[in-house]
Design a protein around this motif. Structure first.
Motif, PDB file in Angstrom:
ATOM      1  N   VAL A 174       1.197  -1.112  -0.200  1.00 17.11           N
ATOM      2  CA  VAL A 174       0.011  -0.348  -0.105  1.00 17.11           C
ATOM      3  C   VAL A 174       0.631   1.009  -0.565  1.00 17.11           C
ATOM      4  O   VAL A 174       2.188   1.331   1.137  1.00 17.11           O
ATOM      5  N   THR A 175       0.811   1.705  -0.567  1.00 18.86           N
ATOM      6  CA  THR A 175       1.743   3.436  -0.746  1.00 18.86           C
ATOM      7  C   THR A 175       1.304   4.113   0.065  1.00 18.86           C
ATOM      8  O   THR A 175       0.059   4.507   1.079  1.00 18.86           O
ATOM      9  N   ARG A 176       1.957   5.541   0.328  1.00 22.55           N
ATOM     10  CA  ARG A 176       1.459   6.016   1.550  1.00 22.55           C
ATOM     11  C   ARG A 176       0.576   7.018   0.944  1.00 22.55           C
ATOM     12  O   ARG A 176      -0.329   7.181   2.058  1.00 22.55           O
ATOM     13  N   ALA A 177       0.402   7.317  -0.006  1.00 18.69           N
ATOM     14  CA  ALA A 177      -1.123   7.575  -0.328  1.00 18.69           C
ATOM     15  C   ALA A 177      -2.406   6.964  -0.125  1.00 18.69           C
ATOM     16  O   ALA A 177      -3.335   7.635   0.013  1.00 18.69           O
ATOM     17  N   GLY A 178      -2.156   5.698  -0.828  1.00 19.02           N
ATOM     18  CA  GLY A 178      -3.253   4.926  -0.309  1.00 19.02           C
ATOM     19  C   GLY A 178      -3.345   4.758   1.051  1.00 19.02           C
ATOM     20  O   GLY A 178      -4.427   4.368   1.384  1.00 19.02           O
ATOM     21  N   ARG A 179      -2.388   4.264   1.879  1.00 19.43           N
ATOM     22  CA  ARG A 179      -2.712   4.061   3.669  1.00 19.43           C
ATOM     23  C   ARG A 179      -3.129   5.946   3.646  1.00 19.43           C
ATOM     24  O   ARG A 179      -4.725   5.507   4.123  1.00 19.43           O
ATOM     25  N   PHE A 180      -3.110   7.017   3.750  1.00 19.75           N
ATOM     26  CA  PHE A 180      -3.343   7.558   3.344  1.00 19.75           C
ATOM     27  C   PHE A 180      -5.602   7.901   3.206  1.00 19.75           C
ATOM     28  O   PHE A 180      -6.564   8.797   4.093  1.00 19.75           O
ATOM     29  N   LEU A 181      -5.162   7.519   1.745  1.00 17.43           N
ATOM     30  CA  LEU A 181      -6.948   7.454   1.489  1.00 17.43           C
ATOM     31  C   LEU A 181      -7.260   6.676   2.174  1.00 17.43           C
ATOM     32  O   LEU A 181      -9.385   6.727   2.470  1.00 17.43           O
ATOM     33  N   MET A 182      -6.925   5.226   2.323  1.00 19.95           N
ATOM     34  CA  MET A 182      -7.740   4.668   3.008  1.00 19.95           C
ATOM     35  C   MET A 182      -8.224   5.197   4.375  1.00 19.95           C
ATOM     36  O   MET A 182      -9.338   4.400   4.663  1.00 19.95           O
ATOM     37  N   ARG A 183      -7.039   5.555   5.276  1.00 23.40           N
ATOM     38  CA  ARG A 183      -7.846   5.719   6.091  1.00 23.40           C
ATOM     39  C   ARG A 183      -8.984   6.660   7.046  1.00 23.40           C
ATOM     40  O   ARG A 183      -9.798   6.871   7.372  1.00 23.40           O
ATOM     41  N   GLU A 184      -9.096   7.972   5.661  1.00 24.58           N
ATOM     42  CA  GLU A 184      -9.638   8.713   5.061  1.00 24.58           C
ATOM     43  C   GLU A 184     -10.817   8.304   5.214  1.00 24.58           C
ATOM     44  O   GLU A 184     -12.348   8.583   5.321  1.00 24.58           O
ATOM     45  N   LEU A 185     -11.295   6.816   3.926  1.00 19.24           N
ATOM     46  CA  LEU A 185     -12.458   6.255   3.529  1.00 19.24           C
ATOM     47  C   LEU A 185     -13.019   5.785   5.097  1.00 19.24           C
ATOM     48  O   LEU A 185     -14.084   5.185   4.579  1.00 19.24           O
ATOM     49  N   ASN A 186     -11.867   5.107   5.216  1.00 20.96           N
ATOM     50  CA  ASN A 186     -13.044   4.196   6.552  1.00 20.96           C
ATOM     51  C   ASN A 186     -13.203   5.027   7.824  1.00 20.96           C
ATOM     52  O   ASN A 186     -14.293   5.136   8.187  1.00 20.96           O
ATOM     53  N   ARG A 187     -12.698   6.563   8.579  1.00 19.59           N
ATOM     54  CA  ARG A 187     -13.306   6.668   9.099  1.00 19.59           C
ATOM     55  C   ARG A 187     -14.099   7.324   9.284  1.00 19.59           C
ATOM     56  O   ARG A 187     -15.135   7.856   9.278  1.00 19.59           O
ATOM     57  N   LYS A 188     -14.775   7.866   7.144  1.00 20.58           N
ATOM     58  CA  LYS A 188     -15.873   8.581   7.040  1.00 20.58           C
ATOM     59  C   LYS A 188     -16.589   7.435   6.275  1.00 20.58           C
ATOM     60  O   LYS A 188     -18.270   7.805   6.665  1.00 20.58           O
ATOM     61  N   GLY A 189     -16.583   6.134   7.133  1.00 21.31           N
ATOM     62  CA  GLY A 189     -17.544   4.748   6.838  1.00 21.31           C
ATOM     63  C   GLY A 189     -17.864   4.351   5.211  1.00 21.31           C
ATOM     64  O   GLY A 189     -18.402   3.272   5.364  1.00 21.31           O
ATOM     65  N   VAL A 190     -16.976   5.307   5.059  1.00 25.82           N
ATOM     66  CA  VAL A 190     -17.529   4.503   2.930  1.00 25.82           C
ATOM     67  C   VAL A 190     -16.971   3.305   2.703  1.00 25.82           C
ATOM     68  O   VAL A 190     -17.156   2.069   2.341  1.00 25.82           O
ATOM     69  N   PHE A 191     -15.607   2.925   3.481  1.00 26.76           N
ATOM     70  CA  PHE A 191     -14.933   1.909   3.422  1.00 26.76           C
ATOM     71  C   PHE A 191     -15.306   1.344   4.652  1.00 26.76           C
ATOM     72  O   PHE A 191     -15.185   1.865   5.613  1.00 26.76           O
ATOM     73  N   HIS A 192     -14.542   0.141   4.996  1.00 29.99           N
ATOM     74  CA  HIS A 192     -14.800  -0.721   6.371  1.00 29.99           C
ATOM     75  C   HIS A 192     -13.424  -1.948   6.153  1.00 29.99           C
ATOM     76  O   HIS A 192     -13.710  -3.240   5.756  1.00 29.99           O
ATOM     77  N   ASN A 193     -12.364  -1.735   5.720  1.00 29.26           N
ATOM     78  CA  ASN A 193     -11.357  -2.290   5.548  1.00 29.26           C
ATOM     79  C   ASN A 193     -10.035  -2.878   6.785  1.00 29.26           C
ATOM     80  O   ASN A 193      -9.224  -3.298   6.206  1.00 29.26           O
ATOM     81  N   GLU A 194     -10.209  -2.109   7.680  1.00 29.98           N
ATOM     82  CA  GLU A 194      -8.799  -1.878   8.515  1.00 29.98           C
ATOM     83  C   GLU A 194      -8.356  -3.192   8.712  1.00 29.98           C
ATOM     84  O   GLU A 194      -6.920  -3.400   9.093  1.00 29.98           O
ATOM     85  N   ARG A 195      -9.256  -4.246   9.311  1.00 27.43           N
ATOM     86  CA  ARG A 195      -8.438  -5.849   9.446  1.00 27.43           C
ATOM     87  C   ARG A 195      -8.550  -6.445   7.844  1.00 27.43           C
ATOM     88  O   ARG A 195      -8.455  -7.733   8.156  1.00 27.43           O
ATOM     89  N   ASP A 196      -8.725  -6.043   6.597  1.00 31.04           N
ATOM     90  CA  ASP A 196      -9.105  -6.878   5.551  1.00 31.04           C
ATOM     91  C   ASP A 196      -7.067  -7.188   5.631  1.00 31.04           C
ATOM     92  O   ASP A 196      -6.869  -6.761   4.679  1.00 31.04           O
ATOM     93  N   SER A 197      -7.310  -8.753   5.122  1.00 29.37           N
ATOM     94  CA  SER A 197      -5.989  -9.263   5.001  1.00 29.37           C
ATOM     95  C   SER A 197      -5.944  -9.863   3.779  1.00 29.37           C
ATOM     96  O   SER A 197      -6.726 -10.481   3.471  1.00 29.37           O
ATOM     97  N   LEU A 198      -4.403  -9.937   2.815  1.00 26.22           N
ATOM     98  CA  LEU A 198      -5.110 -10.895   1.924  1.00 26.22           C
ATOM     99  C   LEU A 198      -5.336 -12.674   2.084  1.00 26.22           C
ATOM    100  O   LEU A 198      -5.524 -12.971   1.768  1.00 26.22           O
ATOM    101  N   ARG A 199      -4.191 -12.749   3.322  1.00 24.36           N
ATOM    102  CA  ARG A 199      -4.256 -14.080   3.902  1.00 24.36           C
ATOM    103  C   ARG A 199      -5.741 -14.702   4.273  1.00 24.36           C
ATOM    104  O   ARG A 199      -6.231 -15.176   4.111  1.00 24.36           O
ATOM    105  N   ASP A 200      -6.603 -13.548   5.258  1.00 20.91           N
ATOM    106  CA  ASP A 200      -8.225 -13.993   5.653  1.00 20.91           C
ATOM    107  C   ASP A 200      -8.441 -13.859   4.074  1.00 20.91           C
ATOM    108  O   ASP A 200      -9.774 -14.900   3.920  1.00 20.91           O
ATOM    109  N   LEU A 201      -8.756 -12.964   2.961  1.00 24.40           N
ATOM    110  CA  LEU A 201      -9.192 -13.415   1.299  1.00 24.40           C
ATOM    111  C   LEU A 201      -9.007 -14.736   1.238  1.00 24.40           C
ATOM    112  O   LEU A 201      -9.970 -15.736   0.639  1.00 24.40           O
TER     113      LEU A 201
END
Length: 229
Positions: A174-201
């Motif tokens: 995950v790039t630095r920019a990607g990590r930033f956007l991911m945090r923002e989208l999780n904070r807003k409730g658009v994403f819910h993927n903080e715990r989503d891992s490749l292994r679990d998928l």
């Protein structure tokens, strides 16, 4: 035709509703630009050609799309027949209407439903089902919301394929920019993927299908899995 399926209003269901709320009619007009041609290649490092290739190789004559977005991928897909039957499944009537209008050249059916619950669809009739950019919007970890894969599989005939993509938070680059956007989208409730891992998928695909393929492009997991023949 639209079928309504109203889930119980517990915390997870509220989160599902909150996650799809931003996709109103005005926002959908810019979705392709901001998501498919913006964040996907620049933040998640997965250009649109990866998703389109998945559809071109997996979408069948009788297809179920779970989480429809704007119908961008269906609009560009090369189906194996000139007149596919497409069932559009989403909790948001606005996205269903937008996508159905975009796909007016095909036969479509609209179904309002929650991907975390058994889908109100005939079992074993579809040739394919897709969950594209959906799982990272659903609440819980992949281990929990992976049940959506099982619900999709029930709609698909023996030997049919379930495929899709999701943005992952760990086990992938995950790039630095990607990590930033991911945090923002999780904070807003658009994403819910903080715990989503490749292994679990991978574990959920192993649990629900006898055979699957999983590849990583950027921080996106792209998968296709086949139901027992």
């Amino acid at each position: 035709m639209t079928l309504d399926h109203d889930p119980a209003p517990d915390a997870d269901h509220r989160a599902v509703h909150d996650g799809q709320a931003p996709y109103h009619r005005r926002a959908l007009a810019f979705y392709d630009l901001f998501v498919m041609h913006g964040s996907a290649p620049w933040f998640w490092r997965c250009p649109p050609r990866n998703f389109r290739q998945l559809y071109d190789t997996c979408a069948g004559a009788r297809h179920v799309e779970i989480g429809v977005g704007t119908g961008y991928l269906l609009h560009h897909a090369r189906f194996p027949v000139p007149d596919p039957r497409i069932t559009l499944v989403d909790l948001n009537p606005a996205t269903l209407d937008y996508t159905a209008k975009r796909l007016a050249r095909y036969r479509t059916e609209r179904v309002v439903a929650n991907a975390l619950e058994p889908l109100p669809l005939p079992e074993g009739e579809a040739d394919s089902a897709a969950l594209s950019f959906l799982l990272h919007c659903l609440p819980g970890s992949i281990a929990e919301k992976g049940v959506a894969l099982a619900h999709a599989a029930r709609a698909v005939r023996p030997g049919g394929v379930v495929f899709g993509s999701t943005i992952l938070a760990s086990g992938v680059p995950v790039t630095r920019a990607g990590r930033f956007l991911m945090r923002e989208l999780n904070r807003k409730g658009v994403f819910h993927n903080e715990r989503d891992s490749l292994r679990d998928l991978r574990d959920r695909l192993d649990a629900h299908f006898p055979r699957h393929e999983l590849v990583v492009r950027g921080c996106v997991g792209l998968f296709r899995a086949w139901t027992p023949a």
